[in-house]
Design a protein around this motif. Structure first.
Motif, PDB file in Angstrom:
ATOM      1  N   LEU A   1       0.849  -1.210   0.000  1.00  0.00           N
ATOM      2  CA  LEU A   1       0.000   0.000   0.000  1.00  0.00           C
ATOM      3  C   LEU A   1       0.876   1.249   0.000  1.00  0.00           C
ATOM      4  O   LEU A   1       0.641   2.194  -0.750  1.00  0.00           O
ATOM      5  N   ALA A   2       1.904   1.226   0.881  1.00  0.00           N
ATOM      6  CA  ALA A   2       2.805   2.385   0.960  1.00  0.00           C
ATOM      7  C   ALA A   2       3.544   2.550  -0.366  1.00  0.00           C
ATOM      8  O   ALA A   2       3.755   3.670  -0.840  1.00  0.00           O
ATOM      9  N   GLU A   3       3.901   1.431  -0.976  1.00  0.00           N
ATOM     10  CA  GLU A   3       4.649   1.476  -2.234  1.00  0.00           C
ATOM     11  C   GLU A   3       3.830   2.137  -3.354  1.00  0.00           C
ATOM     12  O   GLU A   3       4.335   3.010  -4.065  1.00  0.00           O
ATOM     13  N   VAL A   4       2.568   1.755  -3.497  1.00  0.00           N
ATOM     14  CA  VAL A   4       1.766   2.349  -4.583  1.00  0.00           C
ATOM     15  C   VAL A   4       1.362   3.787  -4.262  1.00  0.00           C
ATOM     16  O   VAL A   4       1.048   4.558  -5.159  1.00  0.00           O
ATOM     17  N   ALA A   5       1.388   4.144  -2.958  1.00  0.00           N
ATOM     18  CA  ALA A   5       1.079   5.533  -2.573  1.00  0.00           C
ATOM     19  C   ALA A   5       2.272   6.446  -2.854  1.00  0.00           C
ATOM     20  O   ALA A   5       2.096   7.640  -3.088  1.00  0.00           O
ATOM     21  N   ALA A   6       3.479   5.883  -2.785  1.00  0.00           N
ATOM     22  CA  ALA A   6       4.684   6.718  -2.900  1.00  0.00           C
ATOM     23  C   ALA A   6       5.394   6.518  -4.236  1.00  0.00           C
ATOM     24  O   ALA A   6       6.440   7.116  -4.473  1.00  0.00           O
ATOM     25  N   HIS A   7       4.836   5.715  -5.122  1.00  0.00           N
ATOM     26  CA  HIS A   7       5.515   5.352  -6.374  1.00  0.00           C
ATOM     27  C   HIS A   7       5.854   6.594  -7.207  1.00  0.00           C
ATOM     28  O   HIS A   7       5.025   7.494  -7.353  1.00  0.00           O
TER      29      HIS A   7
END
Ligand code: NAD
Ligand code: MG
Length: 398
Positions: A89-95
């Motif tokens: 979730l954090a990865e797709v939010a910060a991509h």
């Protein structure tokens, strides 16, 4: 025009706000590209959305749900990559390929990905008010450090944002503002007696007269805790203390909130009660786009009414005022205990009128601590308040 395409991650895509966001996005093909969609466990619903919007990533809360979606998409020849868990979730939010993040997960689970988006400097369309209530300072600091912009989605805060001078950043008070007034519909129990409220069922509490929303926020609207959480949200977003924030009940939900200026002017934003308006406003800001919402017909509505909130029948609103005045860990404790209490009420393990008792117990036990200085400390306060709330649940049930 390719560079004008906005790439969006929608966290909580299967929820009420997530679906309204996709509805607006689908009205403007070529303007927005869906990069990632997330859901907790609704595998079927998320698979459907992936087939329709073809995001690069789909994120689910658990491995079983992720497996189901992966199989469905593979069978349909869809190339969306399916991930699972909090780190994803954090990865797709910060991509790096994402510029806009719709933060529409319900509850405390929305905090970590919202912080990830903040640190990565995204345009954050913030529906998850819990991020600000739990961790206002920490979240706004992450936004400042990361260079992120916050655009409020909550209809009241979006209305206030529209009534403030253009360019007003979040977290600091706009010059010339005397007071901010949040409107509240009063919810399904606006006219109910205390005895009727004590017997209220989840079905009655979720039957909101004007808005169609997820179950948790619907119960919060019925207790008016939602308005209380929104006071805290407004205090952080607009840099005003509790003494300069008010609530007024407005049963028609047409005036979405107001800003009162020193010179006696009061500016309001009006519209039909449909979340696609604030969503479209934030998506396109500072431009304006069609949201699919019908224009307002004031002659058909006829009258707009206003009345003071009743703090006796709605003790959750009083508790939120107290938590905001107290500051420190109090807002975080209030939010955590309320989540536990609302889940128990929806599960028919707690009476509607006991939600306030559970919240008050956690405020007393944990609320006088200092605010968490980072996410870990915030989550520690959240955990402690939840455990006080769970103990209080068994007392209420006894
Ligand atoms: P909802 O219950 O309809 O949807 C919630 C979404 O979050 C779903 O996609 C669900 O799969 C996901 N989710 C739930 N638990 C999760 C978890 N533990 N981890 C990851 N994902 C999880 O909720 P909603 O009504 O759309 O509200 C979303 C947020 O927007 C809330 O913070 C709410 O307060 C706020 N909000 C909603 C409205 C509204 O009209 N619905 C208005 C203003 C603000
Ligand atoms: Mg609201």
């Amino acid at each position: 025009m390719q560079s004008d395409v906005r790439t969006i991650t929608i966290l909580g895509a299967t929820g009420s706000i997530g679906l309204s966001t996709l509805d607006v996005v689908a009205r403007h093909p070529g303007r927005y590209r869906v990069f990632a969609l997330s859901a907790h466990r609704q595998a079927d619903a998320l698979a459907q959305l992936c087939l329709r919007h073809a995001p690069r990533y789909a994120v689910l809360g658990d491995a079983a749900a992720a497996g189901t979606v992966r199989a469905r998409l593979a069978a349909a020849g869809c190339h969306t990559e399916v991930l699972c868990g909090e780190a994803a979730l954090a990865e797709v939010a910060a991509h790096p390929q994402v510029d806009t993040v719709m933060a529409a997960i319900v509850g405390a689970a929305g905090l970590a990905p919202a912080i990830a988006a903040a640190r990565a400097g995204k345009r954050i369309l913030l529906a998850n008010k819990e991020s600000l209530v739990m961790a206002g300072e920490v979240f706004l600091r992450a936004c400042r450090d990361g260079g992120a912009t916050v655009l409020p989605i909550d209809s009241e805060h979006n209305a206030i944002f529209q009534c403030l001078p253009p360019g007003q950043g979040t977290g600091s008070a706009a010059p010339g503002v005397r007071r901010i007034l949040l409107t509240a519909s009063g919810g399904p129990f606006r006219r109910a007696s205390a005895a009727e409220m004590a017997r209220a069922t989840p079905e009655q509490a979720c039957a909101h007269p004007n808005w169609s929303m997820g179950r948790k926020i619907s119960v919060d609207s019925a207790t008016m805790m939602n308005k209380g959480l929104e006071l805290i949200e407004a205090s952080y977003l607009f840099g005003l203390p509790e003494s300069r924030l008010g609530v007024i009940v407005h049963p028609q939900s047409i005036v979405h909130s107001m800003v009162e200026y020193e010179d006696g002017s009061t500016l309001a934003q009006l519209g039909n009660p449909d979340m696609r308006t604030p969503i479209a406003h934030a998506l396109a800001h500072p431009e304006r786009i069609d949201s699919g919402v019908a224009p307002l017909s004031l002659a058909t509505i006829g009258r707009l009414e206003f009345e003071e909130p009743d703090m006796q029948r709605f003790p959750c609103l009083r508790l939120a005022h107290e938590a905001l005045r107290a500051g420190g860990a109090a807002p975080c404790a209030l939010n955590a205990a309320n989540e536990v209490a609302v889940a128990a009420f929806l599960d028919r393990r707690l009476r509607f009128t006991d939600i306030a008792c559970v919240a008050e117990a956690a405020l007393q036990a944990v609320g006088s601590r200092a605010a968490g200085v980072d996410v870990d400390e915030v989550l520690e306060i959240d955990r402690e308040a939840r455990s006080v709330a769970r103990r209080q649940l068994s007392r209420c049930a006894a």
